[in-house]
Design an enzyme around this catalytic site. Structure first.
Site, short mmCIF file in Angstrom:
data_model
loop_
_atom_site.label_atom_id
_atom_site.label_comp_id
_atom_site.label_asym_id
_atom_site.label_seq_id
_atom_site.Cartn_x
_atom_site.Cartn_y
_atom_site.Cartn_z
N LYS A 112 0.81 -1.20 0.00
CA LYS A 112 0.00 0.00 0.00
C LYS A 112 0.85 1.27 0.00
O LYS A 112 0.38 2.35 -0.25
CB LYS A 112 -0.91 0.02 1.25
CG LYS A 112 -1.92 -1.11 1.25
CD LYS A 112 -2.69 -1.14 2.58
CE LYS A 112 -2.21 -2.35 3.32
NZ LYS A 112 -2.86 -2.56 4.60
N ASP A 136 7.36 3.06 -2.84
CA ASP A 136 7.53 4.18 -1.89
C ASP A 136 8.98 4.36 -1.47
O ASP A 136 9.52 5.45 -1.51
CB ASP A 136 6.62 3.99 -0.66
CG ASP A 136 6.78 2.64 0.04
OD1 ASP A 136 7.53 1.77 -0.46
OD2 ASP A 136 6.14 2.45 1.09
N ASP A 170 14.67 0.08 0.88
CA ASP A 170 15.39 0.03 2.14
C ASP A 170 16.49 -1.05 2.02
O ASP A 170 17.54 -0.77 1.44
CB ASP A 170 14.37 -0.26 3.25
CG ASP A 170 14.93 -0.16 4.65
OD1 ASP A 170 15.59 0.83 4.95
OD2 ASP A 170 14.68 -1.07 5.45
N PHE A 203 13.44 6.07 10.74
CA PHE A 203 12.14 5.50 10.40
C PHE A 203 11.18 6.62 10.00
O PHE A 203 10.85 7.51 10.79
CB PHE A 203 11.55 4.66 11.53
CG PHE A 203 10.44 3.80 11.03
CD1 PHE A 203 10.71 2.66 10.29
CD2 PHE A 203 9.11 4.17 11.22
CE1 PHE A 203 9.68 1.88 9.75
CE2 PHE A 203 8.07 3.40 10.69
CZ PHE A 203 8.37 2.26 9.96
P1 IMP Z 1 12.98 -3.53 1.73
O1 IMP Z 1 12.63 -4.87 1.18
O2 IMP Z 1 13.79 -3.64 2.99
O3 IMP Z 1 13.64 -2.62 0.72
O4 IMP Z 1 11.63 -2.90 2.22
C1 IMP Z 1 10.91 -2.00 1.51
C2 IMP Z 1 9.59 -1.75 2.20
O5 IMP Z 1 9.76 -1.57 3.61
C3 IMP Z 1 8.96 -0.47 1.71
O6 IMP Z 1 8.13 -0.70 0.61
C4 IMP Z 1 8.19 0.00 2.93
O7 IMP Z 1 6.90 -0.55 2.91
C5 IMP Z 1 8.96 -0.54 4.11
N1 IMP Z 1 9.83 0.50 4.73
C6 IMP Z 1 11.16 0.63 4.62
N2 IMP Z 1 11.62 1.69 5.30
C7 IMP Z 1 10.54 2.27 5.85
C8 IMP Z 1 10.36 3.46 6.67
O8 IMP Z 1 11.29 4.21 7.04
N3 IMP Z 1 9.08 3.73 7.03
C9 IMP Z 1 8.01 2.96 6.67
N4 IMP Z 1 8.14 1.87 5.89
C10 IMP Z 1 9.39 1.52 5.49
MG MG Z 2 6.01 -1.11 0.64
#
Ligand code: IMP
Ligand code: MG
Length: 192
Positions: free
Chosen positions: A56, A113, A116, A165
Site C-alpha cells: 500500500k 515508496d 530500504d 524510520f
Molecule cells: P525492503 O525490502 O527492505 O527494501 O523494504 C521496503 C519496504 O519496507 C517499503 O516498501 C516500505 O513498505 C517498508 N519501509 C522501509 N523503510 C521504511 C520506513 O522508514 N518507514 C516505513 N516503511 C518503510
Molecule cells: Mg512497501
C-alpha cells in the site's frame, strides 16, 4: 506507550513526528519533475507506460506521479509482503496480489515508496523480468542507500534519505500516518 488521549484532548498525528524531512510543497515539486522526466523518456513508446504500483506504501506517490505524466498510462497494482507491523524487514518476500494484465512486450514502470534493504524490490524486479516485458524500470520515491543488503537499480529516485524510520506520503507505522502530506521522522518513543 502510545497514548490516544493526552491532557483531555485527542492526540494529533503531528505530535508524534520528531521532524519534517520533506514538506508537502517540496514533495510536489519533486514529483512533478519526475513526471516530466518520465514523460520525455517514454515519449517514443507508442502504447504508453504500464505503471505498476506496489501497495500500500506507494499508493499516494503513485496517484501524484501518474498525474504528472503527460503520456498514455495504464494502471496495475501488486501487493508484496514487507514489514508488517514491525520496523525490520523479515527478509522473505511473498506476492499477495499479482498483476491483472499480461505485461509481455510492454514498457513497465514499477512505482514504489521506498527502497530500504532492497530485498522486496530485488525479488519483484526479477519476477517481473520473467514475464517477457520489453522493459522494466523502477521509480522509487525514496531510497535509504545505507541500509541496502542486495543491489537494486533505481531508474527514477525522488530523494535519498538517512537511516531513520519515516512516515507520511504513503509510508506507515502500523498502518497509521500514510495520509500525512509530508515525510516525517517518527519519534522513537512511538515505535521503540
Ligand atoms: P525492503 O525490502 O527492505 O527494501 O523494504 C521496503 C519496504 O519496507 C517499503 O516498501 C516500505 O513498505 C517498508 N519501509 C522501509 N523503510 C521504511 C520506513 O522508514 N518507514 C516505513 N516503511 C518503510
Ligand atoms: Mg512497501
Amino acid at each position: 506507550m502510545y497514548e490516544w488521549k493526552e491532557k483531555g484532548k485527542l492526540a494529533m498525528m503531528k505530535d508524534n513526528i520528531q521532524k519534517i524531512l520533506f514538506t508537502e510543497e517540496h514533495i510536489q515539486d519533486r514529483v512533478k519533475a519526475m513526471g516530466q522526466q518520465i514523460t520525455e523518456d517514454y515519449a517514443d513508446v507508442k502504447d504508453g507506460i504500464f505503471c505498476v504500483g506496489i501497495l500500500k506504501g506507494a499508493s499516494v506517490f503513485f496517484t501524484d506521479l501518474v498525474r504528472s505524466i503527460d503520456h498514455f498510462v495504464q494502471f496495475d497494482f501488486m501487493i508484496a509482503s514487507s514489514y508488517g507491523n514491525a520496523t525490520e524487514s523479515s527478509g522473505t518476500v511473498k506476492i499477495l496480489e499479482d498483476l491483472d494484465y499480461d505485461i509481455a512486450g510492454r514498457h513497465v514502470l514499477v512505482v514504489e515508496d521506498i527502497i530500504d534493504s532492497g530485498i522486496t524490490m530485488n525479488y519483484l524486479l526479477k519476477y517481473l523480468a520473467g514475464k517477457g516485458a520489453a522493459d522494466v524500470r523502477l521509480c522509487s520515491f525514496l531510497s535509504k542507500p545505507s541500509r541496502r543488503k542486495v543491489e537494486v537499480q533505481i531508474d527514477y529516485c525522488g530523494f535519498e534519505v538517512p537511516d531513520e524510520f519515516l512516515v507520511g506520503y504513503g509510508l506507515d507505522y502500523a498502518e497509521y500516518y500514510r495520509n500525512l502530506p509530508y515525510i516525517g521522522v517518527l519519534k522513537q518513543e512511538i515505535y521503540g
